[in-house]
Design a protein around this motif. Structure first.
Motif: not given
Length: 617
Positions: A245-246, A248, A382
């Motif tokens: 998991y990203d 950001t 990602r």
């Protein structure tokens, strides 16, 4: 004159020694007249009190005499019931010693009625134009359906508060059980401010050769409990791969939003019987019941559902396969299917299927929610080699030589649950569960310091138009999401109780530690093709279930009850469906060749609209 002198003489010469005429000296014309003592201090009062309450004038008394009736008997009745001002009447002289003459009529004078030729005068508060009493009656009668509450009408029901409020409603204007209250209720139907009652079609039409077996009301489902605790599931195998998991996206908010992108990826969700891994475990006798997490979560939260649905159950020997029906997703255009998330299903005024607003119809909103869920899950990971986690087995449904698009991040976890109550009759379930991504173990978590990643599921809530019909009173996310997120979440829990409970249950069944929730809104309320990510939030699945008051023991009890009902029947095929209008699920026995001609059940117009809206789904 002679008669009067003889009467006086009889009073003086009374043999009994008492006061009054002697019966032996009475003339014949005075023989049957009763005598009562009197006092010279008594004053003549009103003969009739026209303002006397009905309870006090219902029967006559000694003052009216033997032939008194109607208003003339009101004076005696006033001695029993009192007057309208609450003062006790004075006792007549000698009433204690004249009990013989205190006679009251036994017949019910309610049978008498006054026939008036002219129009009766209206009291203040009656009729449409009413006064204070009428306005108070209207306010009391509206408690069963206040316009701000938008309660849907249930056929045959009036509501306890509404029925109680009728006591204060003016009686003028009622004709044959009908009344009008600003268009609220007419002809026995709750009008919900002029809107017709919802009429939903079943997700599948019951055929003449179907045999009904059992009807289970939702009130019974809510009381079911599994007698034993279901232990932690045993993971049989893991298939596929996951991206990380990203992080950001944790910083996204209404002032720092991001557009939702269209990501072309391939993701599979076949039914239970078409799963080769399920067939392999059935051949090895790993369990007696086989099901997917989406179907199992629907059964465990069946009493929260509003839209109709159906599933197919096949018993093959001592094995039970629970499947979604072929062609089921588009069997009824107004009903979101099991694999397609519904939108505001549990709202007091859910979206309405009509020809004027096809953009916000239940079927269109369901397809839009599916599009948002899949693309959001594809976007927030990602996709690089360093952020990829391979599982021990590859994806069992992906064929690289035939697919032109890359595979999405998804892991299939086959897990075994024990629902056995006694050792003599063991019941095990194999459930295919799904997780969407992974994160590195956080400090203080159960996997902290280990090489095993934390598994997560990714879901989204979508805002379409907070001012449209069916929005369920949701606030504007762009102004309230950052400052009043609790109010936004509480509204979503109320309007989407069934969907959110299913998502949290799927996360628990898959063994995911966290559930990532995204908040996605339309860029323009009148355009369903462009969306914006306004925020994200982390939830722990078990805590989320506790907030929504979802009981796992109750869910397992529902599943075990349905499984036992099917095992009591001989081998064959069954259909379990939710009634479209009543809170009940029904079990039918169907022929083995039912639903094989699935193409006949598809709606061509719905398939065409789905193909037009298929933006990466």
């Amino acid at each position: 004159m002679a008669s009067l002198s003889s009467l006086i003489q009889s009073v003086v010469d009374n043999e009994t020694g008492g006061f009054g005429p002697s019966p032996s000296h009475l003339p014949v014309q005075f023989a049957d007249i009763p005598y009562a003592p009197f006092s010279k201090n008594d004053k003549l009062g009103r003969v009739v009190d026209w303002n006397q309450e009905g309870a006090g004038t219902s029967s006559g008394g000694p003052t009216g005499g033997a032939g008194a009736s109607g208003p003339a008997a009101g004076g005696a009745g006033q001695q029993r019931g009192g007057n309208k001002y609450g003062r006790e009447p004075k006792e007549a002289f000698g009433a204690a010693s004249a009990g013989t003459f205190a006679y009251f009529h036994d017949e019910d004078e309610a049978s008498f009625s006054v026939v008036a030729g002219g129009a009766s005068a209206k009291k203040p508060g009656q009729g449409q134009g009413g006064g204070l009493a009428a306005r108070q009656g209207n306010r009391q009668g509206q408690q069963g359906g206040r316009p701000g509450q938008n309660r849907p009408f249930q056929p045959g029901q009036r509501g306890a508060q509404g029925a109680q409020g009728q006591q204060g409603r003016p009686q003028q204007g009622q004709q044959g059980g009908r009344y009008q209250n600003n268009g609220r209720q007419q002809n026995g139907r709750w009008n919900n401010w002029g809107k017709d009652a919802r009429v939903r079609e079943p997700s599948v039409q019951v055929q003449s050769d179907w045999v009904p077996l059992e009807d289970i009301e939702f009130s019974r489902l809510a009381k079911l409990r599994l007698e034993v605790d279901v232990d932690e599931a045993q993971t049989l195998s893991n298939h596929g791969f996951l991206y990380e998991y990203d992080r950001t996206y944790d910083k996204v908010n209404t002032k720092n939003d991001k557009p939702l992108q269209v990501v072309d990826r391939v993701r599979y969700n076949p039914t239970t019987s078409d799963d080769p891994i399920m067939q392999e475990y059935a051949a090895k006798d790993k369990a007696r019941v086989f099901v997917t997490d989406s179907i199992l979560s629907m059964l465990m939260t069946a009493q929260r559902s509003v839209y109709p649905w159906d599933i197919v159950i096949t018993r093959d020997g001592d094995k039970l396969f629970i499947d979604k029906r072929d062609g089921g997703p588009f069997a009824c255009p107004s009903v979101p299917p099991a694999d397609y998330p519904s939108v505001n299903e549990n709202a007091a005024d859910p979206p309405l299927e009509n020809d004027k607003d096809t953009l916000n119809s239940p079927s269109a909103l369901s397809l839009e929610a599916t599009y948002i869920n899949q693309n959001f899950a594809f976007q927030v990971v990602r996709e690089d080699a360093s952020a990829r986690h391979e599982l021990e087995h590859p994806n069992p449904f992906y064929q690289a030589d035939m697919e032109t698009e890359p595979l999405a991040s998804c892991a299939f976890r086959y897990r075994k649950f024990d629902l056995s109550i006694t050792e003599e009759e063991e019941v095990h379930l194999v459930v295919r569960t799904e997780v969407d991504a992974f994160t590195q173990p956080a400090q203080g978590s159960a996997n902290a310091g280990s090489d095993e990643p934390s598994l997560i599921t990714i879901k989204t809530l979508n805002e379409w138009d907070s001012r449209a019909q069916g929005s369920g009173g949701a606030p504007d996310w762009r102004t309230k999401l950052d400052s009043q997120r609790g109010a936004v979440v509480a509204t979503e829990m109320k309007n989407n109780s069934s969907k959110l409970a299913r998502w949290a249950l799927q996360s628990v069944l898959a063994g995911a530690e966290q559930m990532k929730m995204g908040y996605v809104s339309r860029a323009n309320p009148r355009d369903s093709s462009r969306h914006t990510i306004l925020g994200t939030q982390w939830y722990k699945p078990r805590e989320f279930l506790a907030q929504m008051n979802v009981n796992l023991a109750n869910g397992w009890g529902i599943v075990r009850t349905i499984v036992d009902l099917c095992f009591k029947q001989p081998e064959g095929k069954f259909v379990l469906m939710r009634d479209p209008m009543n809170p009940v699920i029904k079990l039918y026995r169907v022929p083995m060749d039912a639903f094989e001609q699935g193409d006949d059940l598809l709606d061509e117009s719905v398939l065409a609209s789905a193909a037009a809206s298929d933006n990466g789904i």
